[in-house]
Design an enzyme around this catalytic site. Structure first.
Site, short mmCIF file in Angstrom:
data_model
loop_
_atom_site.label_atom_id
_atom_site.label_comp_id
_atom_site.label_asym_id
_atom_site.label_seq_id
_atom_site.Cartn_x
_atom_site.Cartn_y
_atom_site.Cartn_z
N TYR A 46 42.98 -23.49 25.05
CA TYR A 46 43.65 -23.01 26.25
C TYR A 46 44.95 -22.31 25.85
CZ TYR A 46 40.97 -25.93 29.56
OH TYR A 46 39.98 -26.49 30.32
N TYR A 105 36.39 -28.82 23.37
CA TYR A 105 37.69 -28.96 22.71
C TYR A 105 38.07 -30.44 22.55
CZ TYR A 105 39.51 -29.27 27.56
OH TYR A 105 39.74 -29.61 28.87
N ARG A 159 35.79 -32.81 24.76
CA ARG A 159 35.28 -32.51 26.11
C ARG A 159 34.06 -31.58 26.04
NH1 ARG A 159 37.09 -32.14 30.96
NH2 ARG A 159 35.11 -33.23 31.09
N HIS A 210 33.33 -26.62 29.69
CA HIS A 210 33.38 -26.64 31.15
C HIS A 210 34.30 -25.53 31.66
CE1 HIS A 210 36.75 -29.08 29.70
NE2 HIS A 210 37.41 -28.59 30.73
N HIS A 212 36.87 -24.99 34.95
CA HIS A 212 37.51 -25.62 36.11
C HIS A 212 37.37 -24.68 37.31
CE1 HIS A 212 39.70 -28.77 33.77
NE2 HIS A 212 39.56 -27.87 32.81
FE LIG Z 1 39.55 -28.35 30.70
#
Ligand SMILES: [Fe+2]
Length: 279
Positions: A134, A173, A183, A186, A188
């Protein structure tokens, strides 16, 4: 949260190993299934879900305060369809060059509990890049930032409740919930109703991810049928020749087939959800 590195033998003095987390998830799912079979009514997601270590610190512990939506809108920002540019739905066009990774098209419909389309609603997405990174100060894991990918987009559903995003498939990640915590990939999603007090926040996953049984966030939704609603479907008819892979994902905002969304502070449907975390 403690950020202790694992020792040379692959253990950590402070972080639980994956096996322990997975065992806790399996045991809790079995316990919730037993309680439901005995007639207990449980929410779709368990807010106090110990395998998701930081949720114990983050979930609400006090009674929610009721807010008057009209009073909030006197001081909150407003938006209209004219505030959006169609290019905001294409996350691959936000910089001078093309982002790295697998280009995807994500398309679906926003539906109410009766299966009716919910038109003209603002949908926002945010996601990691193809390497699972991110653009966020707290994300410092050693995967490169892509200078051609910000990872945020938005659109308005059309008259048939349809939305369409062009983006890059995000990577999984690591996060520090436990030792070797990753995780599943995905995206969001945030869905607004007719006002900011009706916001719902959820996550869309990709089919067949091997990380599903290991992830405590995904598994805080204790029924498989509810978790399945968060997983998009590969749709070859949405795949664009020579351009992108197609995924379909419909969002149901209320009723028994509702897509799971992050906790409502009020019992009534379609009110503001609690603040979204960084995961
Ligand atoms: Fe996330």
């Amino acid at each position: 949260m403690a950020e202790t590195q694992p020792t040379l033998d692959g253990t950590s003095p402070t972080l639980a190993p994956q096996r322990q987390i997975t065992d806790e998830i399996v045991q809790l799912h079995a316990e919730f299934a037993r309680r439901e079979a005995a007639g207990e009514k449980l929410p779709a997601t368990i807010h106090d879900f110990p395998p998701y270590r930081s949720s114990v610190l983050r979930h609400p512990t006090k009674n929610p305060k009721l807010a008057d939506p009209e009073a909030i809108e006197l001081v909150s920002p407003v938006f209209g369809e004219r505030d959006l540019d169609p290019i905001e739905a294409d996350l691959t066009l936000q910089h001078s060059g093309e982002p790295q990774g697998e280009r995807i098209t994500v398309r679906g419909r926003l539906l109410d509990s009766r299966g009716h389309a919910v038109p003209h609603q603002l949908i926002e997405i945010w996601q990691a890049n193809a390497g699972g990174r991110y653009i966020h100060q707290r994300d410092q894991h050693p995967s490169p930032i892509d200078p051609n990918f910000t990872g945020a987009g938005r659109t308005i559903t059309n008259a048939d409740g349809e939305y369409l995003f062009t983006t890059i498939k995000p990577g999984p990640y690591p996060w520090k919930n436990h030792l070797n915590a990753w995780r599943p990939a995905h995206i969001h999603f945030s869905v607004f109703g007719s006002g900011f007090t009706q916001r719902l926040v959820t996550q869309m996953y990709f089919p067949g991810d091997p990380l599903f049984p290991l992830d405590p966030i995904y598994n805080s939704i204790h029924r498989q049928e509810d978790r399945d609603r968060l997983i998009s479907t590969y749709d070859h008819d949405l795949t664009v020749p020579e351009f992108s892979m197609g995924y379909r994902w419909d969002i149901v905002v209320d009723g028994p087939d509702a897509t799971w969304h992050e906790p409502d502070p009020e019992p009534a449907p379609r009110h503001a959800s609690t603040a979204e975390g960084a995961h």
